[in-house]
Enzyme design. Sequence first.
Site, mmCIF file in Angstrom:
data_model
loop_
_atom_site.group_PDB
_atom_site.id
_atom_site.type_symbol
_atom_site.label_atom_id
_atom_site.label_comp_id
_atom_site.label_asym_id
_atom_site.label_seq_id
_atom_site.Cartn_x
_atom_site.Cartn_y
_atom_site.Cartn_z
ATOM 1 N NE ARG A 89 -4.424 -0.317 3.055
ATOM 2 C CZ ARG A 89 -5.266 -1.486 2.531
ATOM 3 N NH1 ARG A 89 -4.709 -2.529 2.500
ATOM 4 N NH2 ARG A 89 -6.261 -1.319 2.768
ATOM 5 N NE ARG A 134 -13.802 -3.659 6.613
ATOM 6 C CZ ARG A 134 -12.680 -3.046 5.970
ATOM 7 N NH1 ARG A 134 -12.800 -4.751 4.987
ATOM 8 N NH2 ARG A 134 -12.168 -2.807 6.129
ATOM 9 N NE ARG A 145 -10.283 1.649 4.957
ATOM 10 C CZ ARG A 145 -11.617 1.555 5.124
ATOM 11 N NH1 ARG A 145 -12.981 1.785 5.837
ATOM 12 N NH2 ARG A 145 -12.367 -0.107 4.421
HETATM 13 P P1 AMP Z 1 -8.818 -3.187 3.490
HETATM 14 O O1 AMP Z 1 -8.693 -4.976 4.362
HETATM 15 O O2 AMP Z 1 -8.045 -3.839 2.932
HETATM 16 O O3 AMP Z 1 -9.277 -2.370 3.399
HETATM 17 O O4 AMP Z 1 -7.058 -3.600 5.277
HETATM 18 C C1 AMP Z 1 -8.125 -2.639 5.985
HETATM 19 C C2 AMP Z 1 -6.778 -2.155 7.320
HETATM 20 O O5 AMP Z 1 -5.996 -2.766 7.442
HETATM 21 C C3 AMP Z 1 -6.247 -0.304 6.982
HETATM 22 O O6 AMP Z 1 -6.770 0.328 6.650
HETATM 23 C C4 AMP Z 1 -4.695 -0.496 7.583
HETATM 24 O O7 AMP Z 1 -5.632 -0.505 9.009
HETATM 25 C C5 AMP Z 1 -4.442 -2.364 7.842
HETATM 26 N N1 AMP Z 1 -3.576 -2.295 6.738
HETATM 27 C C6 AMP Z 1 -3.648 -3.581 5.766
HETATM 28 N N2 AMP Z 1 -2.983 -3.515 4.547
HETATM 29 C C7 AMP Z 1 -1.878 -2.469 5.264
HETATM 30 C C8 AMP Z 1 -0.929 -2.468 4.846
HETATM 31 N N3 AMP Z 1 -0.683 -3.230 3.669
HETATM 32 N N4 AMP Z 1 -0.100 -1.399 5.422
HETATM 33 C C9 AMP Z 1 -1.022 -1.103 6.220
HETATM 34 N N5 AMP Z 1 -2.269 -0.806 6.916
HETATM 35 C C10 AMP Z 1 -2.557 -1.826 6.127
#
Ligand code: AMP
Length: 192
Positions: A89, A134, A145
Amino acid sequence: MARLIIMGPPGSGKGTQAEHIARHFGIPAISTGELFRTHVRNKTELGSEAIGYMDSGEFVPDHVTTAMLRGRLEEADAADGFLLDGYPRTVIQIGALDEMLADRQQTLEVVLELTAPDEELLARMLRRAQEQGRTDDTEPVIQRRLELYRDETQPVLTAYSQRGILLSVDGSGQRETITKDAIAALEGALAR
Ligand code: AMP
């Protein structure tokens, strides 16, 4: 076996698409967000470290996320192929992933980007908040985000595009149609 990444803004449906695409290619879908949510549910130390960041829409620090992913990639099912969802990311994480793959004498084959207009993203996330509860699907957190995606993750797309491995697929519309388009595009790219 394929080594793939799926990328797309929050709400683009990438988690759902990742599951279907990974099943088609016989590889595990590895979502760092899902790994974090499992840690939070299981009340692990890593979960308690991550939850504050997640609930405010911030990124969990790179070293925490990267160590967690490294561990997951060492599991047997990911030895030859995987579909990463939610990593990298940040530009720093691109380098970390390159190192992990170099250690395994592997390269990345294709990065698939799902695109969708902002209004659709917001609507989908608010719907998901009701369906899945969520805790990071509230409007101010969603905005944060989306902002981080623009500022930190778009440069990741640019970097992969410069490497010539980025594929973009329209992620708006019917789930089944998008899955079909994505698989066709990936198969085309993998055959090249
Ligand atoms: P997601 O399910 O991919 O939307 O991820 C949910 C949350 O997990 C994000 O908003 C971040 O807080 C954390 N997260 C997931 N992947 C990453 C990453 N590669 N780097 C940093 N934080 C992450």
